[in-house]
Write an enzyme that holds these catalytic residues in place. Structure first.
Site, PDB file in Angstrom:
ATOM      1  N   TYR A   1      -1.505  -1.944  10.088  1.00 42.66           N
ATOM      2  CA  TYR A   1      -1.445  -2.190   8.385  1.00 42.66           C
ATOM      3  C   TYR A   1      -0.382  -1.831   7.916  1.00 42.66           C
ATOM      4  O   TYR A   1       0.211  -2.320   7.122  1.00 42.66           O
ATOM      5  CB  TYR A   1      -2.793  -1.401   8.076  1.00 42.66           C
ATOM      6  CG  TYR A   1      -2.969  -1.724   6.541  1.00 42.66           C
ATOM      7  CD1 TYR A   1      -3.630  -2.916   6.203  1.00 42.66           C
ATOM      8  CD2 TYR A   1      -2.921  -0.675   5.551  1.00 42.66           C
ATOM      9  CE1 TYR A   1      -3.960  -3.010   4.705  1.00 42.66           C
ATOM     10  CE2 TYR A   1      -3.050  -1.012   4.206  1.00 42.66           C
ATOM     11  CZ  TYR A   1      -3.675  -1.853   3.850  1.00 42.66           C
ATOM     12  OH  TYR A   1      -3.950  -1.804   2.483  1.00 42.66           O
ATOM     13  N   ALA A  47       2.566  -1.324   9.121  1.00 49.14           N
ATOM     14  CA  ALA A  47       3.825  -1.823   9.459  1.00 49.14           C
ATOM     15  C   ALA A  47       3.805  -3.320   8.688  1.00 49.14           C
ATOM     16  O   ALA A  47       4.736  -3.523   8.101  1.00 49.14           O
ATOM     17  CB  ALA A  47       3.777  -2.111  10.851  1.00 49.14           C
ATOM     18  N   LYS A  89       2.455  -3.806   5.715  1.00 48.31           N
ATOM     19  CA  LYS A  89       2.702  -3.385   4.308  1.00 48.31           C
ATOM     20  C   LYS A  89       4.137  -3.129   4.156  1.00 48.31           C
ATOM     21  O   LYS A  89       4.609  -3.541   2.902  1.00 48.31           O
ATOM     22  CB  LYS A  89       1.728  -2.687   3.809  1.00 48.31           C
ATOM     23  CG  LYS A  89       0.238  -2.963   3.796  1.00 48.31           C
ATOM     24  CD  LYS A  89       0.140  -4.121   2.923  1.00 48.31           C
ATOM     25  CE  LYS A  89      -1.370  -4.643   2.683  1.00 48.31           C
ATOM     26  NZ  LYS A  89      -1.661  -6.034   1.803  1.00 48.31           N
ATOM     27  N   SER A 113       0.620  -1.210  -0.061  1.00 49.90           N
ATOM     28  CA  SER A 113      -0.193   0.016   0.136  1.00 49.90           C
ATOM     29  C   SER A 113       0.819   1.204   0.074  1.00 49.90           C
ATOM     30  O   SER A 113       1.943   1.104   0.596  1.00 49.90           O
ATOM     31  CB  SER A 113      -0.774  -0.064   1.339  1.00 49.90           C
ATOM     32  OG  SER A 113      -1.471   1.297   1.427  1.00 49.90           O
TER      33      SER A 113
END
Length: 294
Positions: free
Chosen positions: A178, A180, A182, A165
């Site tokens: 999230y 961390a 990605k 992302s």
């Protein structure tokens, strides 16, 4: 470096004895792809785009009814698909997922790790088990399918793409676990390129930007309850079809990194050269656009 014994003679013989029935036209003709989290959303449209480019695709998800609906949709369109209900944070389930590809098509050429859980909660408010659930879905949900598929990807000199992302590039408030996770898979891809350079496997990362979601899309709040995703201005969003086309082009060209959207590329530029400016912009939006995060 790499242990070539990962692919046994018995495995080679088993695959060779199972003649695949694969599509014969398109840039991915004769190729078999596994797309995790492909029962819905970006994963579903990526599977569709791969099918339209000639691949046979193994669909995956945790919701059997939704997965079957997607299978029927693609099969009715004349595409070659199989399904496997599997939680990708469970290694045994990932072994079943890979075995599904082998049983139906005899090989694995492409792995796209798309399945993950997102969130909208500030770190100080999050229950520890919720942080772990989000992180596990992004990290182990990438590691486990790859570990299970690796011997077969070695045999085909295949392609692996991790779906990350743009929020992994500079962090995003209310998305700590999230972001961390990605960021972790992006660095994992870099490490694997170095460790497995002699295998010929392609390792790539696609950093997804803001994308239109299915109406039923939910993320986790601080206590692990499913809630709608935070507000995103429609003009900032790409369609799932557009994002899927970019992912498939990334795989076809075996790129190392693709950052989707002008906003994503701007984040890379600012984070690299003007990090303090980037932080100032984010802090300003927290004060002026709280619904963007909450």
């Amino acid at each position: 470096m790499f242990d070539s014994n990962l692919v046994s003679d018995a495995e080679r013989a088993t695959v060779a004895a199972r003649p695949p029935q694969l599509p014969r036209s398109g840039p991915f003709a004769g190729k078999v792809a596994i797309v995790t989290g492909s029962e819905s959303g970006i994963g579903r449209e990526t599977a569709r785009a791969l099918c339209e480019s000639g691949a046979a695709v193994v669909l995956n998800g945790r919701n059997a009814e939704r997965l079957e609906h997607t299978r029927q949709d693609l099969a009715t369109a004349g595409h070659t698909v199989a399904t496997c209900v599997a939680d990708v944070t469970d290694y045994a389930a990932c072994e079943r997922l890979v075995q599904t590809a082998l049983d139906h098509f005899g090989q694995v050429d492409i792995l796209i790790t798309n399945a993950s859980i997102s969130m909208r909660a500030y770190f100080a408010d999050m229950a520890p088990e919720v942080f772990r659930q989000v992180l596990d879905s992004n990290v182990y949900g990438t590691v486990y399918p790859l570990k299970a598929a690796l011997p077969h990807l070695v045999r085909t000199r295949g392609s692996v793409t991790f779906i990350s992302s743009i929020s992994a590039l500079n962090g995003m408030p209310s998305g700590s676990a999230y972001c961390a996770g990605k960021a972790a898979v992006a660095n994992l891809a870099h490490t694997l390129r170095l460790e497995l350079v002699d295998t010929g496997i392609h390792f790539g990362v696609v950093h997804i930007g803001f994308t239109q979601n299915d109406p039923e899309k939910r993320v986790l709040d601080a206590q692990g309850q499913p809630v709608p995703i935070a507000h995103r201005p429609p003009r900032w969003q790409k369609s799932q079809t557009e994002v899927a086309a970019i992912i498939v082009r990334h795989v076809r060209k075996r790129r190392q990194r693709t950052v989707i959207s002008a906003l994503g590329r701007l984040i890379v530029l600012v984070h690299t050269y003007l990090p303090r400016l980037g932080d100032w912009v984010v802090l300003s939006t927290i004060r002026r656009m709280r619904n963007f995060y909450e």
